[in-house]
Design an enzyme around this catalytic site. Structure first.
Site, PDB file in Angstrom:
ATOM      1  N   HIS A 132       1.118  -1.005   0.063  1.00 59.25           N
ATOM      2  CA  HIS A 132       0.126  -0.157  -0.253  1.00 59.25           C
ATOM      3  C   HIS A 132       1.020   1.282   0.114  1.00 59.25           C
ATOM      4  O   HIS A 132       1.471   1.501   1.061  1.00 59.25           O
ATOM      5  CB  HIS A 132      -0.806  -0.109   1.101  1.00 59.25           C
TER       6      HIS A 132
ATOM      7  N   HIS B  79       1.493   5.307  -1.545  1.00 65.63           N
ATOM      8  CA  HIS B  79       1.335   6.540  -2.492  1.00 65.63           C
ATOM      9  C   HIS B  79       2.455   7.239  -2.934  1.00 65.63           C
ATOM     10  O   HIS B  79       3.251   7.532  -2.291  1.00 65.63           O
ATOM     11  CB  HIS B  79       0.388   7.663  -1.379  1.00 65.63           C
TER      12      HIS B  79
ATOM     13  N   LYS C 294      -9.409  -0.159  -5.830  1.00 70.12           N
ATOM     14  CA  LYS C 294      -9.385   0.404  -4.455  1.00 70.12           C
ATOM     15  C   LYS C 294     -10.546   1.249  -4.212  1.00 70.12           C
ATOM     16  O   LYS C 294     -11.009   2.032  -5.018  1.00 70.12           O
ATOM     17  CB  LYS C 294      -8.117   1.192  -4.355  1.00 70.12           C
TER      18      LYS C 294
ATOM     19  N   HIS D 264     -10.610   0.887   1.810  1.00 71.96           N
ATOM     20  CA  HIS D 264     -10.217   1.735   2.849  1.00 71.96           C
ATOM     21  C   HIS D 264     -11.456   1.693   3.729  1.00 71.96           C
ATOM     22  O   HIS D 264     -12.475   2.415   3.704  1.00 71.96           O
ATOM     23  CB  HIS D 264     -10.334   3.270   2.455  1.00 71.96           C
TER      24      HIS D 264
ATOM     25  N   HIS E 103      -4.861  -1.061   5.756  1.00 71.06           N
ATOM     26  CA  HIS E 103      -4.046  -0.427   6.909  1.00 71.06           C
ATOM     27  C   HIS E 103      -5.127  -0.644   8.362  1.00 71.06           C
ATOM     28  O   HIS E 103      -5.675   0.359   8.636  1.00 71.06           O
ATOM     29  CB  HIS E 103      -3.887   1.077   6.670  1.00 71.06           C
TER      30      HIS E 103
ATOM     31  N   ASP F 241       1.469   2.272   3.390  1.00 70.42           N
ATOM     32  CA  ASP F 241       0.456   3.697   3.288  1.00 70.42           C
ATOM     33  C   ASP F 241       1.400   4.908   3.459  1.00 70.42           C
ATOM     34  O   ASP F 241       0.828   5.838   3.972  1.00 70.42           O
ATOM     35  CB  ASP F 241      -0.485   3.657   4.497  1.00 70.42           C
TER      36      ASP F 241
HETATM   37  C1  NCD Z   1      -3.352   8.860   2.349  1.00 73.10           C
HETATM   38  C2  NCD Z   1      -3.132  10.039   1.569  1.00 73.10           C
HETATM   39  O1  NCD Z   1      -2.549  10.755   2.102  1.00 73.10           O
HETATM   40  O2  NCD Z   1      -3.363   9.762   0.196  1.00 73.10           O
HETATM   41  N1  NCD Z   1      -3.556   9.539   3.757  1.00 73.10           N
HETATM   42  C3  NCD Z   1      -3.598   8.766   4.906  1.00 73.10           C
HETATM   43  O3  NCD Z   1      -3.875   9.354   5.940  1.00 73.10           O
HETATM   44  N2  NCD Z   1      -3.356   7.299   5.027  1.00 73.10           N
HETATM   45  C4  NCD Z   1      -4.684   8.214   2.000  1.00 73.10           C
HETATM   46  C5  NCD Z   1      -5.183   6.947   3.109  1.00 73.10           C
HETATM   47  O4  NCD Z   1      -4.711   6.098   2.538  1.00 73.10           O
HETATM   48  O5  NCD Z   1      -6.036   7.113   3.591  1.00 73.10           O
HETATM   49 ZN    ZN Z   2      -3.582   4.920   1.761  1.00 70.97          ZN
END
Ligand code: NCD
Ligand code: ZN
Length: 335
Positions: free
Chosen positions: A12, A14, A95, A132, A166, A238
């Protein structure tokens, strides 16, 4: 002491886009691959957008063989749309975000019932669904409230590969044990911190994420499951970079940036608990078995030489503050 990992995966991640992608992609290059989140602005919704984003990731990586497991932002889909996604080599999963639940999820799903015909098809086609899992209730109860949705989905679609993303609570682990079709990811921060670390003293914006870190007993249960080698629990950082000015402000964005320290910190954590031999399962084998993945067999060796976490990662006009900024971690990657 050393730990050598084969094909560590971040299930996971970003990476964002543009200059932020250029800064952050190489910082995940010690992983052999990652599940890439689609919550760009606008989100990644079509196979064409997904392929173009995968190419931008390849360009941003420093040439290391990296298996990017691309995801599409979930909306109800026709069978033709699902088949087109499945025929896209980079595609891994959908997702699903409840509308407005986290960063860039405004276009998410407003009503779970609308998803059911699509989920029936995804179950038949073997397409995984990553979720999520938070309700719109009181912030500390959102995950617990969403467990009834996971339960309903696991009952109605017993062959659907469904990932509880998560997870932050002991209750989510209980549900994982009840339904063998479910899997879950857990982040680094949720193995290490509780809500006290975020807001118990002076507020620490770089530890603020969705879902919020919870109670000590939740953290202990997550850590015990990870160290104990739960076969359907996978590492998913995450890691969610935001520009420094969007974290250190009134209206702090949710997301903790952990990618560059994730492997050293995990090695330190597992070694400290005498569970070094379980790390391979947690960061790779469990996910490979569940999803049938074959990542490039790259090896990474971690050693107990300390690492100083930079106060800031900077480049391409971007600045991001990592978790544990300026701190010393007992382990590092052997170069
Ligand atoms: C994530 C993001 O910033 O894209 N933020 C987070 O707090 N985890 C999005 C997510 O996975 O919820
Ligand atoms: Zn995330």
């Amino acid at each position: 002491m050393e730990i050598t990992l084969t094909a560590p995966l971040d299930m996971h991640l970003h990476l964002r886009d543009g200059d932020m992608l250029r800064l952050t992609a190489p910082l995940s290059a010690d992983f052999a691959g990652a599940v890439i989140m689609p919550n760009l602005v606008p989100p990644v919704r079509t196979p064409e957008q997904l392929r173009a984003y995968a190419e931008r990731i390849d360009d941003a990586m420093d040439g290391a063989p990296f298996m990017r497991l691309m995801t599409l932002f979930f909306a109800p889909q026709s069978e033709a749309q699902l088949l087109a996604a499945q025929a896209t080599p980079e595609f891994f999963a959908y997702k699903l975000y409840p509308a407005g639940i986290t960063t860039n999820s405004e276009g998410g799903l407003a009503d779970m019932a609308q998803a059911e015909p699509t989920l029936r098809l995804m179950e038949e086609l073997g397409i995984p669904l990553l979720v999520h899992g938070e309700s719109h209730g009181f912030v500390l109860d959102r995950e617990a409230e969403f467990l009834t949705v996971y339960r309903t989905l696991a009952e109605r679609f017993p062959r659907l590969k469904l990932c509880m993303e998560h997870i932050t609570t002991a209750a989510a682990l209980q549900l994982l044990d009840e339904y063998p079709s479910l899997c879950a990811t857990v982040t680094l921060q949720h193995l290490l911190i509780t809500l006290d670390d975020v807001a118990g003293g002076a507020l620490r914006p770089h530890l603020f994420c969705k879902p919020l870190a919870k109670r000590p007993e939740d953290r202990e249960a997550l850590l015990a499951a990870a160290l104990g080698g739960h076969p359907r629990l996978f590492f998913g950082s995450d890691s969610a970079p935001h520009p420094r000015h969007k974290k250190e402000c009134c209206g702090c964005a949710a997301g903790v940036f952990t990618a560059p320290l994730a492997l050293p910190k995990l090695a330190e954590l597992f070694a400290a608990h005498g569970a070094a031999e379980r790390l391979q399962g947690f960061v790779s084998d469990n996910a490979c078995r569940y999803y049938g993945l074959q990542p490039p067999p790259r090896r990474v060796t971690l050693c107990d030489t300390p690492m100083q976490v930079p106060p800031l990662y900077r480049g391409y006009g971007q600045s991001v503050v990592p978790m544990a900024a300026g701190e010393c971690i007992g382990w590092s990657i052997k170069r």
